[in-house]
Design a protein around this motif. Structure first.
Motif, PDB file in Angstrom:
ATOM      1  N   GLY A  42       0.832  -1.207   0.000  1.00 52.63           N
ATOM      2  CA  GLY A  42       0.000   0.000   0.000  1.00 52.63           C
ATOM      3  C   GLY A  42       0.859   1.247   0.000  1.00 52.63           C
ATOM      4  N   GLU A  91      -0.038   8.143   3.899  1.00 54.77           N
ATOM      5  CA  GLU A  91      -1.327   7.595   4.337  1.00 54.77           C
ATOM      6  C   GLU A  91      -2.223   8.700   4.878  1.00 54.77           C
ATOM      7  OE1 GLU A  91      -3.389   5.554   4.296  1.00 54.77           O
ATOM      8  OE2 GLU A  91      -2.502   3.643   3.738  1.00 54.77           O
ATOM      9  N   HIS A 120      -6.512   5.296   8.020  1.00 58.90           N
ATOM     10  CA  HIS A 120      -5.888   3.994   7.783  1.00 58.90           C
ATOM     11  C   HIS A 120      -4.694   3.730   8.704  1.00 58.90           C
ATOM     12  CE1 HIS A 120      -8.107   4.547   3.944  1.00 58.90           C
ATOM     13  NE2 HIS A 120      -8.361   3.270   4.155  1.00 58.90           N
ATOM     14  N   SER A 148      -1.591  -0.047   8.043  1.00 58.52           N
ATOM     15  CA  SER A 148      -2.501   0.672   7.132  1.00 58.52           C
ATOM     16  C   SER A 148      -2.773  -0.158   5.865  1.00 58.52           C
ATOM     17  CB  SER A 148      -1.893   2.014   6.748  1.00 58.52           C
ATOM     18  OG  SER A 148      -0.575   1.817   6.291  1.00 58.52           O
ATOM     19  N   VAL A 149      -1.817  -1.007   5.492  1.00 56.36           N
ATOM     20  CA  VAL A 149      -2.040  -1.871   4.321  1.00 56.36           C
ATOM     21  C   VAL A 149      -3.109  -2.912   4.655  1.00 56.36           C
ATOM     22  CG1 VAL A 149      -0.957  -3.448   2.660  1.00 56.36           C
ATOM     23  CG2 VAL A 149       0.354  -1.528   3.590  1.00 56.36           C
ATOM     24  N   ARG A 197      -6.471  -1.342   4.530  1.00 55.72           N
ATOM     25  CA  ARG A 197      -6.981  -1.171   3.157  1.00 55.72           C
ATOM     26  C   ARG A 197      -7.482  -2.494   2.575  1.00 55.72           C
ATOM     27  NH1 ARG A 197      -6.215   3.573   0.625  1.00 55.72           N
ATOM     28  NH2 ARG A 197      -5.180   5.143   1.907  1.00 55.72           N
ATOM     29  N   GLU A 252     -10.878  -3.334   4.201  1.00 53.91           N
ATOM     30  CA  GLU A 252     -11.899  -2.437   3.658  1.00 53.91           C
ATOM     31  C   GLU A 252     -12.581  -3.064   2.434  1.00 53.91           C
ATOM     32  OE1 GLU A 252     -10.765   2.102   4.167  1.00 53.91           O
ATOM     33  OE2 GLU A 252     -10.053   1.247   2.285  1.00 53.91           O
ATOM     34  N   LYS A 253     -11.775  -3.807   1.659  1.00 54.29           N
ATOM     35  CA  LYS A 253     -12.262  -4.308   0.362  1.00 54.29           C
ATOM     36  C   LYS A 253     -12.647  -5.774   0.400  1.00 54.29           C
ATOM     37  CE  LYS A 253      -9.771  -1.259  -2.794  1.00 54.29           C
ATOM     38  NZ  LYS A 253      -8.465  -0.958  -2.144  1.00 54.29           N
TER      39      LYS A 253
END
Ligand code: 2U9
Length: 346
Positions: free
Chosen positions: A129, A133, A137, A173-174, A177, A180-181
């Motif tokens: 990612g 940032e 995140h 934070s990766v 992310r 999130e998906k």
């Protein structure tokens, strides 16, 4: 006039038969025929002796001679450059070639690739990612809301123009992310560069490299965490190395634990490297905090997960005995070349 005609005829033949070998002969030709004291100029001066009714004919003849000489000179020049090129290409191909300095993999890349490869074999896939940032995140979604004291643990580089942007302080934070998906099962390994506002010294730098892992599914337990990390240690450092866990605190995991390995130098009996404890710390870990799961609409009553994080520099320090963090970014080939013999694990 007859004499002039004969002379011009002879010179034209001489020009046509002139054979040039290199740049020097072309220049000699120019001086002889076209120079200020050259043949063409001399003949032009003879014009004053030519009777006026023959002047036109003689003029035409001399002009023709001049053009022939100029054309020949151009041809000679071109021949000499192509001759030069050809002689440059006259290389002895049997001579040994120039040595090519082939680079070597950076030790941090070697260690990173090895860590990723070990977790790949356990079904973890690579996720990456951005290094710049946003607050959500990096902090808020990780159970570190604004003014949370845990934010004091990491001195952060903020982007002046927009304080919502920052240089990531960890690769969590990766994971955020991905969550999130993607819905569970999630099994990812996230290597990358992270930034913290530290004064540069042998033990601290304003950036370093991390690998974090995350496994979220039904029935993921602390036993899975222990077995996974034990497998990693055995593959990374050898089968004889033991592990132990110590309770700890991280805002994004509950319970949390730090993991030590038995000292690679003394095998656990005590030495300077392990400060006579027999153990050295290598990573932090824990069960993903229910608040973190909720932030991504993952029901903590259905799903559980474990996570861990480690510094690549730290693993490299233990594996290859690198005792100064600054060596990793100084690009000193005397340091980098020492890793040329490491067989990459992919
Ligand atoms: C999610 C949830 C939890 C990642 C973790 C650590 C413990 C940890 C440090 C080790 C040395 C950082 O490089 S270091 O300074 N890391 O101790 N990291 S648990 O926890 C996560 C990550 C993602 C969604």
């Amino acid at each position: 006039m007859e004499e002039l005609l004969q002379q011009v005829d002879l010179y034209k033949k001489e020009i046509e038969n002139f054979i040039g070998e290199n740049g020097d002969t072309a220049e000699a030709f120019r001086i002889k025929f076209l120079g200020t004291k050259g043949i063409v100029k001399n003949l032009m001066q003879e014009m004053k002796n030519v009777p006026s009714e023959k002047k036109k004919e003689a003029g035409l003849l001399l002009n023709d001679l001049k053009q022939t000489a100029e054309l020949k000179y151009e041809t000679l020049k071109q021949q000499s450059t192509s001759n030069n090129q050809q002689s440059n290409m006259n290389v002895d191909y049997t001579l040994p070639g120039d040595e090519i300095n082939i680079g070597t993999r950076h030790p941090l890349s070697l260690v990173r690739n090895r860590i990723v490869s070990i977790f790949n074999r356990l079904g973890f896939t690579l996720a990456e990612g951005p290094e710049i940032e946003d607050d959500w995140h990096n902090f808020t979604s990780m159970n570190m809301p604004e003014n949370h004291p845990a934010r004091d643990m990491q001195d952060t580089f903020y982007v002046h123009q927009n304080p919502d942007w920052l240089l990531r302080t960890h690769t969590s934070s990766v994971q955020a992310r991905v969550m999130e998906k993607q819905k569970p099962p999630i099994r990812i390994i996230c290597p990358g560069r992270v930034y913290r506002n530290e004064t540069i010294s042998a033990r601290a730098h304003c950036f370093f490299h991390q690998v974090e892992g995350l496994y979220v599914d039904e029935n993921v337990s602390f036993a899975d965490l222990k077995q996974t990390l034990y497998f990693f240690v055995q593959e990374m450092f050898g089968k004889d190395v033991r592990i132990r866990f110590r309770p700890s605190y991280f805002p994004f995991t509950e319970p949390s634990a730090e993991m030590d390995i038995s000292c690679l130098i003394c095998g656990g009996s005590g030495c300077n490297v392990c400060k006579h404890t027999g153990w050295v710390e290598i990573l932090g870990s824990g069960m993903v905090h229910p608040n973190v799961l909720k932030n991504f609409d993952i029901d903590p009553e259905v799903y559980t997960g474990f996570a861990f994080g480690m510094g690549i520099e730290r693993i490299c320090q233990l594996k290859y005995r690198v005792n100064d963090l600054r060596l990793y970014s100084q690009n000193d080939v005397r340091f980098l070349k020492q890793f040329a013999g490491v067989v990459p694990l992919v």
